[in-house]
Design an enzyme around this catalytic site. Sequence first.
Site, short mmCIF file in Angstrom:
data_model
loop_
_atom_site.label_atom_id
_atom_site.label_comp_id
_atom_site.label_asym_id
_atom_site.label_seq_id
_atom_site.Cartn_x
_atom_site.Cartn_y
_atom_site.Cartn_z
N THR A 117 6.30 8.97 9.39
CA THR A 117 6.85 7.64 9.12
C THR A 117 6.55 7.20 7.69
O THR A 117 7.19 6.29 7.18
CB THR A 117 6.23 6.56 10.06
OG1 THR A 117 4.83 6.48 9.80
CG2 THR A 117 6.47 6.89 11.51
N ARG B 265 3.86 -6.14 13.34
CA ARG B 265 2.56 -5.71 13.88
C ARG B 265 1.68 -6.92 14.11
O ARG B 265 1.95 -8.00 13.58
CB ARG B 265 1.79 -4.84 12.87
CG ARG B 265 2.46 -3.61 12.47
CD ARG B 265 1.56 -2.79 11.55
NE ARG B 265 2.23 -1.52 11.27
CZ ARG B 265 1.73 -0.56 10.54
NH1 ARG B 265 0.53 -0.71 10.00
NH2 ARG B 265 2.38 0.56 10.33
N ARG C 185 4.11 0.53 2.26
CA ARG C 185 4.23 -0.53 3.26
C ARG C 185 3.95 -1.84 2.55
O ARG C 185 2.83 -2.08 2.09
CB ARG C 185 3.26 -0.32 4.43
CG ARG C 185 3.64 -1.19 5.65
CD ARG C 185 2.90 -0.77 6.90
NE ARG C 185 1.61 -1.42 7.03
CZ ARG C 185 1.43 -2.64 7.54
NH1 ARG C 185 2.44 -3.36 7.95
NH2 ARG C 185 0.20 -3.16 7.63
N ARG D 166 0.83 -1.20 0.00
CA ARG D 166 0.00 0.00 0.00
C ARG D 166 0.87 1.25 0.00
O ARG D 166 1.98 1.22 0.50
CB ARG D 166 -0.94 0.01 1.20
CG ARG D 166 -0.26 0.13 2.58
CD ARG D 166 0.04 1.54 3.00
NE ARG D 166 0.33 1.64 4.42
CZ ARG D 166 1.18 2.51 4.95
NH1 ARG D 166 1.86 3.33 4.18
NH2 ARG D 166 1.38 2.55 6.25
N GLU E 60 -2.49 -2.21 12.58
CA GLU E 60 -1.74 -1.49 13.61
C GLU E 60 -2.61 -1.29 14.84
O GLU E 60 -3.80 -0.99 14.73
CB GLU E 60 -1.32 -0.14 13.04
CG GLU E 60 -0.14 0.45 13.72
CD GLU E 60 0.38 1.68 12.99
OE1 GLU E 60 -0.31 2.18 12.08
OE2 GLU E 60 1.49 2.13 13.34
N CYS F 180 1.53 11.11 8.37
CA CYS F 180 2.48 10.65 9.37
C CYS F 180 3.90 10.71 8.82
O CYS F 180 4.16 10.17 7.74
CB CYS F 180 2.13 9.21 9.78
SG CYS F 180 3.15 8.65 11.16
N GLU G 154 -6.35 7.84 7.01
CA GLU G 154 -5.26 8.68 7.54
C GLU G 154 -4.69 9.61 6.46
O GLU G 154 -4.25 10.72 6.74
CB GLU G 154 -4.17 7.76 8.10
CG GLU G 154 -3.00 8.49 8.71
CD GLU G 154 -1.97 7.51 9.26
OE1 GLU G 154 -2.36 6.56 9.96
OE2 GLU G 154 -0.77 7.70 8.97
N ARG H 113 -5.26 5.88 0.08
CA ARG H 113 -4.37 4.74 0.31
C ARG H 113 -4.66 3.78 -0.83
O ARG H 113 -5.81 3.35 -1.01
CB ARG H 113 -4.68 4.06 1.65
CG ARG H 113 -4.15 4.80 2.88
CD ARG H 113 -2.70 4.48 3.12
NE ARG H 113 -2.08 5.33 4.11
CZ ARG H 113 -1.83 4.98 5.38
NH1 ARG H 113 -2.20 3.80 5.83
NH2 ARG H 113 -1.20 5.80 6.19
#
Length: 367
Positions: free
Chosen positions: A272, A307, A279, A119, A312, A270, A219, A223
């Site tokens: 990260t 995870r 990811r 993703r 998450e 984020c 988020e 995505r």
Amino acid sequence: MSKEALENFPDLSKHHSFMKQHMTKEIYAAYYGQKTNNGVTLDHCIQTGIDDPTLDVGMVAGDAESYTKFKDVFFPVVKSYHNGYDPSKDTHPLPDVLDPDAIPDTPLDDKYIISSRMRIGRSIGDFAFAPSCTRRQRREVERIATEALKGLTGEIKGEYHPISGMTPEEEEKLISDHYLFAKPASDFMRNAGMGRDWPDSRGIYYNEGKTFLVWVNEEDHLRIVSMQKGADFKAVFTRFCQGVNQMRKQLKAAGHNFQSSPSLGYLCTCPTNLGTSLRCSVHIKLTKLCEDPRFKDIVKKLRLDKRGTGGEYRASAGPDIFDLSNLDRLGKTESELVQLVYNAVKLLIEMEKRLEAGKSIDDLVPK
Ligand code: ADP
Ligand code: MG
């Protein structure tokens, strides 16, 4: 330093995040009262980190401009998280199109790998991100995204389903089958303001086999996800590249770009997720290896993140089943990161097989 700024300085005494590490009273005071064009302040960005002292990063961006407007905090946080990558001098590769040919054809062993998923997050236009967007901006993102999604063709052709149009049962089924995101429940997302107005303008697009999916307004604005059962990385990555490339083309035709910068790559909520925001994960069963006291360290040395398989902040399907994915996202290309996960997972499976046969893995353990 203004008296008002100092009187507003947050209590970070119990925190250990990168944000706390790099936040000084001087920096806070210097940015006090400053706003991005979307009205985002430094306080907005660090609120989630203040409210949860257990977080590792401790801040999010309210919009793309947050990263540069408040760079004396964001840049060192990015450097700490992303393995020394320095946004003040390093650049991130931004290929125009993603090329699936870089990935090996040989699938990994699906006796161990339950499913594979890739993703990325993408932000569009100049709209603020989930923590700080207005309702109008969120609705605009949905409108632009769903228009673009109508143009996808071939294997990734599908339909958009707004969450507001689902029954609770339909919604729950999509979540428990690992396709859909849930209403933000983690402190991280809620404290950042990402659950506001739920489920307004949130939804999911998927093709018939649910192997290609696009989340709208979770988020990140978008995505983009490719996933399937088993271990065929090549198939997952090929469809993923097709989806990202087509989506970019459709958006471009309508006059919209993915928000990016040469030093930070694709700009997401984020820190990260900066860079590729990729990811690449497997759900993997490692019954023997996870009992080895070195397991945690091996996973970390291979630059993998572990995870629970529920997503998450959620529990795993079993004590020996994990979600393993690339820890790095910035400074490398999408293909390089997928390759990195492929190699790491291949090695873990080799170790698992050795242990099954009662043999030592000493020579395989990364130094
Ligand atoms: P992200 O935010 O990176 O998309 P999350 O950890 O929030 O990931 O998980 C989102 C959903 O994707 C969850 O339902 C999770 O179980 C599912 N998921 C993640 N990786 C895989 C995988 N390899 N196979 C199947 N489902 C996965
Ligand atoms: Mg998530």
